[in-house]
Design a protein around this motif. Structure first.
Motif, PDB file in Angstrom:
ATOM      1  N   LEU A 209     -19.006  28.838 -17.912  1.00  0.00           N
ATOM      2  CA  LEU A 209     -19.337  27.966 -19.040  1.00  0.00           C
ATOM      3  C   LEU A 209     -18.127  27.746 -19.936  1.00  0.00           C
ATOM      4  O   LEU A 209     -17.860  26.619 -20.378  1.00  0.00           O
ATOM      5  CB  LEU A 209     -20.490  28.581 -19.844  1.00  0.00           C
ATOM      6  N   LEU A 210     -17.369  28.794 -20.198  1.00  0.00           N
ATOM      7  CA  LEU A 210     -16.191  28.673 -21.049  1.00  0.00           C
ATOM      8  C   LEU A 210     -15.176  27.701 -20.457  1.00  0.00           C
ATOM      9  O   LEU A 210     -14.524  26.947 -21.185  1.00  0.00           O
ATOM     10  CB  LEU A 210     -15.551  30.053 -21.232  1.00  0.00           C
ATOM     11  N   TYR A 211     -15.044  27.717 -19.133  1.00  0.00           N
ATOM     12  CA  TYR A 211     -14.069  26.865 -18.455  1.00  0.00           C
ATOM     13  C   TYR A 211     -14.693  25.602 -17.853  1.00  0.00           C
ATOM     14  O   TYR A 211     -14.065  24.947 -17.017  1.00  0.00           O
ATOM     15  CB  TYR A 211     -13.376  27.643 -17.334  1.00  0.00           C
ATOM     16  N   ASP A 212     -15.867  25.248 -18.301  1.00  0.00           N
ATOM     17  CA  ASP A 212     -16.529  24.073 -17.732  1.00  0.00           C
ATOM     18  C   ASP A 212     -15.697  22.803 -17.899  1.00  0.00           C
ATOM     19  O   ASP A 212     -15.790  21.873 -17.097  1.00  0.00           O
ATOM     20  CB  ASP A 212     -17.907  23.892 -18.362  1.00  0.00           C
ATOM     21  N   PHE A 213     -14.850  22.768 -18.914  1.00  0.00           N
ATOM     22  CA  PHE A 213     -14.031  21.577 -19.173  1.00  0.00           C
ATOM     23  C   PHE A 213     -13.054  21.279 -18.042  1.00  0.00           C
ATOM     24  O   PHE A 213     -12.556  20.150 -17.928  1.00  0.00           O
ATOM     25  CB  PHE A 213     -13.264  21.728 -20.485  1.00  0.00           C
ATOM     26  N   VAL A 214     -12.743  22.265 -17.191  1.00  0.00           N
ATOM     27  CA  VAL A 214     -11.761  22.006 -16.127  1.00  0.00           C
ATOM     28  C   VAL A 214     -12.292  20.999 -15.123  1.00  0.00           C
ATOM     29  O   VAL A 214     -11.509  20.335 -14.431  1.00  0.00           O
ATOM     30  CB  VAL A 214     -11.316  23.301 -15.414  1.00  0.00           C
ATOM     31  N   ARG A 215     -13.606  20.868 -15.029  1.00  0.00           N
ATOM     32  CA  ARG A 215     -14.178  19.865 -14.123  1.00  0.00           C
ATOM     33  C   ARG A 215     -13.826  18.462 -14.612  1.00  0.00           C
ATOM     34  O   ARG A 215     -13.534  17.573 -13.802  1.00  0.00           O
ATOM     35  CB  ARG A 215     -15.690  20.050 -14.024  1.00  0.00           C
ATOM     36  N   ASP A 216     -13.854  18.260 -15.928  1.00  0.00           N
ATOM     37  CA  ASP A 216     -13.471  16.962 -16.481  1.00  0.00           C
ATOM     38  C   ASP A 216     -11.985  16.686 -16.263  1.00  0.00           C
ATOM     39  O   ASP A 216     -11.573  15.523 -16.147  1.00  0.00           O
ATOM     40  CB  ASP A 216     -13.790  16.905 -17.975  1.00  0.00           C
ATOM     41  N   LEU A 217     -11.187  17.732 -16.206  1.00  0.00           N
ATOM     42  CA  LEU A 217      -9.765  17.558 -15.909  1.00  0.00           C
ATOM     43  C   LEU A 217      -9.531  17.202 -14.446  1.00  0.00           C
ATOM     44  O   LEU A 217      -8.457  16.710 -14.099  1.00  0.00           O
ATOM     45  CB  LEU A 217      -8.991  18.841 -16.251  1.00  0.00           C
ATOM     46  N   GLY A 218     -10.527  17.472 -13.607  1.00  0.00           N
ATOM     47  CA  GLY A 218     -10.414  17.146 -12.189  1.00  0.00           C
ATOM     48  C   GLY A 218     -10.133  18.323 -11.285  1.00  0.00           C
ATOM     49  O   GLY A 218      -9.837  18.135 -10.095  1.00  0.00           O
ATOM     50  N   ALA A 219     -10.220  19.537 -11.796  1.00  0.00           N
ATOM     51  CA  ALA A 219      -9.895  20.717 -10.997  1.00  0.00           C
ATOM     52  C   ALA A 219     -10.992  21.045  -9.996  1.00  0.00           C
ATOM     53  O   ALA A 219     -12.178  20.795 -10.239  1.00  0.00           O
ATOM     54  CB  ALA A 219      -9.667  21.924 -11.911  1.00  0.00           C
ATOM     55  N   SER A 220     -10.609  21.642  -8.887  1.00  0.00           N
ATOM     56  CA  SER A 220     -11.559  22.296  -7.994  1.00  0.00           C
ATOM     57  C   SER A 220     -11.920  23.645  -8.610  1.00  0.00           C
ATOM     58  O   SER A 220     -11.101  24.261  -9.287  1.00  0.00           O
ATOM     59  CB  SER A 220     -10.952  22.510  -6.605  1.00  0.00           C
ATOM     60  N   VAL A 221     -13.137  24.112  -8.358  1.00  0.00           N
ATOM     61  CA  VAL A 221     -13.601  25.370  -8.949  1.00  0.00           C
ATOM     62  C   VAL A 221     -14.339  26.189  -7.897  1.00  0.00           C
ATOM     63  O   VAL A 221     -15.207  25.658  -7.189  1.00  0.00           O
ATOM     64  CB  VAL A 221     -14.537  25.120 -10.151  1.00  0.00           C
ATOM     65  N   ILE A 222     -14.014  27.473  -7.807  1.00  0.00           N
ATOM     66  CA  ILE A 222     -14.764  28.398  -6.962  1.00  0.00           C
ATOM     67  C   ILE A 222     -15.234  29.560  -7.829  1.00  0.00           C
ATOM     68  O   ILE A 222     -14.447  30.138  -8.586  1.00  0.00           O
ATOM     69  CB  ILE A 222     -13.944  28.883  -5.749  1.00  0.00           C
ATOM     70  N   ILE A 223     -16.515  29.883  -7.726  1.00  0.00           N
ATOM     71  CA  ILE A 223     -17.132  30.918  -8.558  1.00  0.00           C
ATOM     72  C   ILE A 223     -17.850  31.913  -7.651  1.00  0.00           C
ATOM     73  O   ILE A 223     -18.739  31.535  -6.886  1.00  0.00           O
ATOM     74  CB  ILE A 223     -18.152  30.308  -9.543  1.00  0.00           C
ATOM     75  N   GLY A 224     -17.467  33.187  -7.730  1.00  0.00           N
ATOM     76  CA  GLY A 224     -18.161  34.213  -6.968  1.00  0.00           C
ATOM     77  C   GLY A 224     -19.563  34.433  -7.504  1.00  0.00           C
ATOM     78  O   GLY A 224     -19.798  34.375  -8.719  1.00  0.00           O
ATOM     79  N   ARG A 225     -20.503  34.705  -6.624  1.00  0.00           N
ATOM     80  CA  ARG A 225     -21.902  34.868  -7.041  1.00  0.00           C
ATOM     81  C   ARG A 225     -22.342  36.329  -7.084  1.00  0.00           C
ATOM     82  O   ARG A 225     -23.298  36.667  -7.781  1.00  0.00           O
ATOM     83  CB  ARG A 225     -22.814  34.079  -6.096  1.00  0.00           C
ATOM     84  N   TYR A 226     -21.637  37.200  -6.355  1.00  0.00           N
ATOM     85  CA  TYR A 226     -22.022  38.612  -6.332  1.00  0.00           C
ATOM     86  C   TYR A 226     -21.270  39.414  -7.386  1.00  0.00           C
ATOM     87  O   TYR A 226     -20.104  39.138  -7.689  1.00  0.00           O
ATOM     88  CB  TYR A 226     -21.775  39.217  -4.949  1.00  0.00           C
TER      89      TYR A 226
END
Length: 274
Positions: free
Chosen positions: A60-77
């Protein structure tokens, strides 16, 4: 659990969520996950049940990177199952106190598991095979794709931690902890640009290659000579959330912190160009 490579524009696997962006930047968030395997959930000590060492709210804190156009990978475990930012051979990354691939203690030294209930070697190998490996395969796949498309790739590894943990560091942690593996993970231009952003503000304390120099992800994938640059950022959690259960998000604090995080990442993007 599935170990296949996930490469669609936006993908869910059992072990990570991945979104493909439109610029040569991949943001990795390995420690925000809260999923537990049954054997880990049933074995946790009372102190560990609230998952205190989680990088709470970092997506949530880094959600803005999507608007910048970045790819994002988030671990679930949860890192209590397997730590995605440790090497698979479990060699220590720091000479000071730390936790390993399978954390036996919390950051404060309290046991992670009830006595006699630690997951078996076979179970832990399955965590490497079906949780750790797919996450890293996706990082490798995406960095290779970015480099093939743009000629270079940037990796930003996003973390947070409680601001006071006497076992790991003295006193209060600086607010912003930049890790570049002592300058080996990115160019001097990138380092200078990130430092300049931090120096332009006076709300948050900051340090370069202090207690947190970059974990396995930063060290394993950074190849500046091959046009792959990486930076880790460890944030003191008090600046965007409550550090005690239930670890509540604090919007006003987070908004203020994002006013520094966004130009910091923009500086990385700009100076990381090849």
């Amino acid at each position: 659990m599935s170990s296949e490579k996930i490469s669609e524009t936006s993908s869910e696997s059992t072990c990570f969520h991945f979104t493909q962006g439109k610029i040569p930047l991949l943001v990795s968030i390995p420690h925000a996950g809260t999923l537990l395997t049954p054997e880990v959930e049933n074995a946790l000590s009372d102190a560990a049940r609230s998952l205190p060492d989680t990088d709470w709210h970092i997506p949530l804190l880094y959600d803005f990177v999507r608007d910048l156009g970045a790819s994002v990978i988030i671990g679930r475990y949860s890192r209590f199952v397997v730590d995605l930012n440790r090497p698979p051979d479990n060699q220590p990354l720091y000479t000071t106190a730390t936790t390993g691939l399978f954390p036996e203690t919390l950051f404060d030294g309290t046991p992670t598991f009830a006595e006699g209930k630690t997951p078996s070697a076979e179970q832990r190998q399955s965590y490497i095979d079906h949780i750790w490996q797919p996450y890293h395969q996706q990082i490798q796949h995406e960095l290779a794709r970015l480099k093939a498309e743009y000629g270079y790739a940037l990796l930003f590894d996003a973390h947070s931690i409680a601001s006071v943990i006497p076992r790991l560091f003295e006193g209060r942690l600086p607010d912003i902890n930049i890790g570049t593996n002592d300058g080996a993970s990115c160019s001097p231009a990138v380092i200078n640009a990130i430092q300049a952003v931090c120096a332009e503000q006076d709300k948050y304390s900051w340090v370069l290659n202090g207690r947190f120099k970059g974990g396995y992800i930063t060290r394993a994938y950074a190849q500046p000579d091959e046009n792959v640059q990486a930076v880790q950022l460890e944030l003191a959690q008090c600046n965007y959330m409550d550090e005690t259960p239930p670890f509540a998000w604090r919007q006003e604090r987070a908004t203020a912190l994002q006013k520094v995080l966004k130009p910091l990442i923009q500086a990385f993007i700009e100076q990381g160009k090849v």
